[in-house]
Enzyme design. Sequence first.
Site, PDB file in Angstrom:
ATOM      1  N   ASP A  59      48.003  92.668  56.975  1.00 14.86           N
ATOM      2  CA  ASP A  59      48.373  93.903  57.682  1.00 14.86           C
ATOM      3  C   ASP A  59      49.652  94.477  57.071  1.00 14.86           C
ATOM      4  O   ASP A  59      50.742  94.275  57.599  1.00 14.86           O
ATOM      5  CB  ASP A  59      48.564  93.529  59.162  1.00 14.86           C
ATOM      6  N   LYS A  61      49.768  97.868  55.837  1.00 11.05           N
ATOM      7  CA  LYS A  61      49.781  99.319  56.111  1.00 11.05           C
ATOM      8  C   LYS A  61      50.321 100.138  54.940  1.00 11.05           C
ATOM      9  O   LYS A  61      51.330 100.845  55.061  1.00 11.05           O
ATOM     10  CB  LYS A  61      50.620  99.612  57.365  1.00 11.05           C
ATOM     11  N   ASP A  64      51.441 105.434  50.075  1.00 12.76           N
ATOM     12  CA  ASP A  64      52.216 105.860  48.903  1.00 12.76           C
ATOM     13  C   ASP A  64      51.328 106.800  48.108  1.00 12.76           C
ATOM     14  O   ASP A  64      50.254 107.186  48.592  1.00 12.76           O
ATOM     15  CB  ASP A  64      52.637 104.615  48.085  1.00 12.76           C
TER      16      ASP A  64
HETATM   17  O1  C5P Z   1      51.224  89.605  70.731  1.00 13.42           O
HETATM   18  P1  C5P Z   1      50.255  90.741  70.774  1.00 13.42           P
HETATM   19  O2  C5P Z   1      48.855  90.348  71.229  1.00 13.42           O
HETATM   20  O3  C5P Z   1      50.779  91.939  71.526  1.00 13.42           O
HETATM   21  O4  C5P Z   1      50.110  91.148  69.234  1.00 13.42           O
HETATM   22  C1  C5P Z   1      49.373  92.262  68.815  1.00 13.42           C
HETATM   23  C2  C5P Z   1      49.435  92.401  67.323  1.00 13.42           C
HETATM   24  O5  C5P Z   1      48.793  93.616  66.956  1.00 13.42           O
HETATM   25  C3  C5P Z   1      50.849  92.491  66.752  1.00 13.42           C
HETATM   26  O6  C5P Z   1      50.821  91.905  65.440  1.00 13.42           O
HETATM   27  C4  C5P Z   1      51.109  93.967  66.673  1.00 13.42           C
HETATM   28  O7  C5P Z   1      52.039  94.314  65.685  1.00 13.42           O
HETATM   29  C5  C5P Z   1      49.720  94.482  66.313  1.00 13.42           C
HETATM   30  N1  C5P Z   1      49.468  95.885  66.661  1.00 13.42           N
HETATM   31  C6  C5P Z   1      49.590  96.373  67.968  1.00 13.42           C
HETATM   32  N2  C5P Z   1      49.326  97.693  68.221  1.00 13.42           N
HETATM   33  C7  C5P Z   1      48.962  98.511  67.233  1.00 13.42           C
HETATM   34  C8  C5P Z   1      48.832  98.049  65.932  1.00 13.42           C
HETATM   35  C9  C5P Z   1      49.104  96.704  65.673  1.00 13.42           C
HETATM   36  O8  C5P Z   1      49.890  95.628  68.872  1.00 13.42           O
HETATM   37  N3  C5P Z   1      48.675  99.777  67.502  1.00 13.42           N
END
Ligand code: C5P
Length: 232
Positions: A59, A61, A64
């Site tokens: 991940d 992202k 560029d």
């Molecule tokens: O701990 P948790 O279940 O909240 O983790 C969710 C994961 O998904 C994290 O790595 C977070 O950065 C990622 N994420 C998110 N929402 C988004 C995109 C990515 O929670 N819109």
Amino acid sequence: MGKDVIIACDFASKEATLNFLDKFTDVKPFVKIGMELFYAEGPEIVREIKARGHKIFLDLKLHDIPNTVKKSMAVLSHLDVDMTNLHAAGTITMMQGALEGLTRPDGTRPLLIAVTQLTSTDQERMENDLLIKEPIDKVVMHYANNAKIAGLDGVVCSPLEAGKVHDTCGKNFLTVTPGVRFADGDVGDQKRVMTPEQAKKIGSDYIVVGRPITAAEDPIAAYKRCVAEFVD
Ligand code: C5P
């Protein structure tokens, strides 16, 4: 394309990550490695987790100019990750370049998923900071459609948006959805959440679950509960 649970390994170091993954002996979950761990440990962490038999969603992202993204994606493809992502805001041309870079000589490639608008960006920030005046839902669906036009496999979105993304881009266009919590669990800083079972009903293809598994007293049981609710 099978449904799966992806564990967000949001740890700061290789040691903490491998300690966590050591707990999994009979199953090898699909794991997400983000910027923090990748920038701390470098590509070696990807090779090491891959060698242990896990699938990897890297991940990072990317965003560029198309040529830089294309060449960077070629590097990630050599790392043998299973899924990676970029910002749809980089344009259709950038996404097409990314796909070219990812595709290996034998025609195989990791899944490529687009980020539409980050969930940290709300209507006000989008209008004032980015000067995008359309409703955010419309922007998200437009970016998802751009990703589809470019040939990408799907988008990262809230489970609440997964149904609409499938309606707009087709049921085979993948929805990878974070923001998942157990019905009896802590919501933490996530605002709009769904249980694994609800995410399954609404048609998410992959759920990304972090703290409900990584911070659980028994991470294996929490992972298996996710799989039981979402996949089985
Ligand atoms: O701990 P948790 O279940 O909240 O983790 C969710 C994961 O998904 C994290 O790595 C977070 O950065 C990622 N994420 C998110 N929402 C988004 C995109 C990515 O929670 N819109």
